[in-house]
Design an enzyme around this catalytic site. Structure first.
Site, short mmCIF file in Angstrom:
data_model
loop_
_atom_site.label_atom_id
_atom_site.label_comp_id
_atom_site.label_asym_id
_atom_site.label_seq_id
_atom_site.Cartn_x
_atom_site.Cartn_y
_atom_site.Cartn_z
N THR A 14 0.81 -1.22 0.00
CA THR A 14 0.00 0.00 0.00
C THR A 14 0.85 1.27 0.00
O THR A 14 2.03 1.26 0.32
CB THR A 14 -0.93 0.04 1.23
OG1 THR A 14 -0.15 0.12 2.42
CG2 THR A 14 -1.83 -1.19 1.29
N ASP A 15 0.16 2.36 -0.34
CA ASP A 15 0.79 3.68 -0.26
C ASP A 15 0.50 4.28 1.11
O ASP A 15 -0.06 3.61 1.98
CB ASP A 15 0.30 4.58 -1.40
CG ASP A 15 -1.20 4.81 -1.40
OD1 ASP A 15 -1.87 4.57 -0.35
OD2 ASP A 15 -1.73 5.24 -2.44
N ALA A 16 0.83 5.53 1.31
CA ALA A 16 0.64 6.18 2.61
C ALA A 16 -0.83 6.25 3.03
O ALA A 16 -1.14 6.34 4.21
CB ALA A 16 1.24 7.58 2.59
N GLY A 17 -1.73 6.16 2.06
CA GLY A 17 -3.17 6.22 2.35
C GLY A 17 -3.78 4.85 2.63
O GLY A 17 -4.98 4.75 2.83
N ILE A 19 -3.94 2.40 0.48
CA ILE A 19 -4.53 1.88 -0.76
C ILE A 19 -3.42 1.19 -1.54
O ILE A 19 -2.28 1.67 -1.57
CB ILE A 19 -5.15 3.03 -1.58
CG1 ILE A 19 -6.36 3.59 -0.83
CG2 ILE A 19 -5.54 2.58 -2.98
CD1 ILE A 19 -6.96 4.83 -1.44
#
Length: 155
Positions: A14-17, A19
């Protein structure tokens, strides 16, 4: 008929969000293609030793529909769409494995489509990376399954 590989989303995906990072769908698809070939008795490491060739990705086309998130359970499919003398076109989809809540608080239906695309893999000589004919034992195995996987790709 298609092959399906279950995958769970981890922090590293995932990314920082929270997602799934867009490029990681390609990694999920790579794993599904490898396991699909393995399920047909085509072990790529052994094949390289025996024939001196390998499959390489030469073209991808992806469309993203919905995001996957941390801890989601996914199903990644692989279906042979076309076999040529030196390449294969494989249709792939990433589906949610179970019902999930969307950003707007609405339940997404089971098995909702997250990402889909086609991947062309070519057969090359492992030393020179020049295109070569897919070995007969591989093309023969794949042709036996092509009839049950020959429906047209839906965009």
């Amino acid at each position: 008929m298609s092959f399906a590989l279950p995958i769970r989303v981890y922090w590293e995906d995932t990314d920082a969000g929270g997602i799934v990072f867009y490029a990681n769908y390609l990694k999920f698809m790579e794993r599904a293609r490898t396991e699909w070939l393995r399920s047909l008795g085509i072990a790529q490491g052994k094949l390289r030793e025996e024939t001196g060739g390998i499959f390489v990705v030469s073209e991808t086309q992806l469309k993203y529909h919905r995001p996957a998130r941390l801890d989601d359970e996914l199903l990644v499919t692989a279906e042979l769409r076309q076999i040529g003398s030196a390449s294969l076109i494989i249709a792939q989809r990433v589906l949610s494995k179970s019902e999930q809540i969307t950003d707007k608080g609405v339940a997404a239906p089971e098995g909702s489509l997250l990402c889909e695309g086609t991947i062309r893999i070519g057969w090359v000589n492992a030393d020179t990376l020049r295109p070569a004919r897919i070995p007969g034992q591989v093309s023969g195995t794949l042709e036996r399954y092509a009839g049950s996987m020959s429906q047209p790709l839906k965009p």
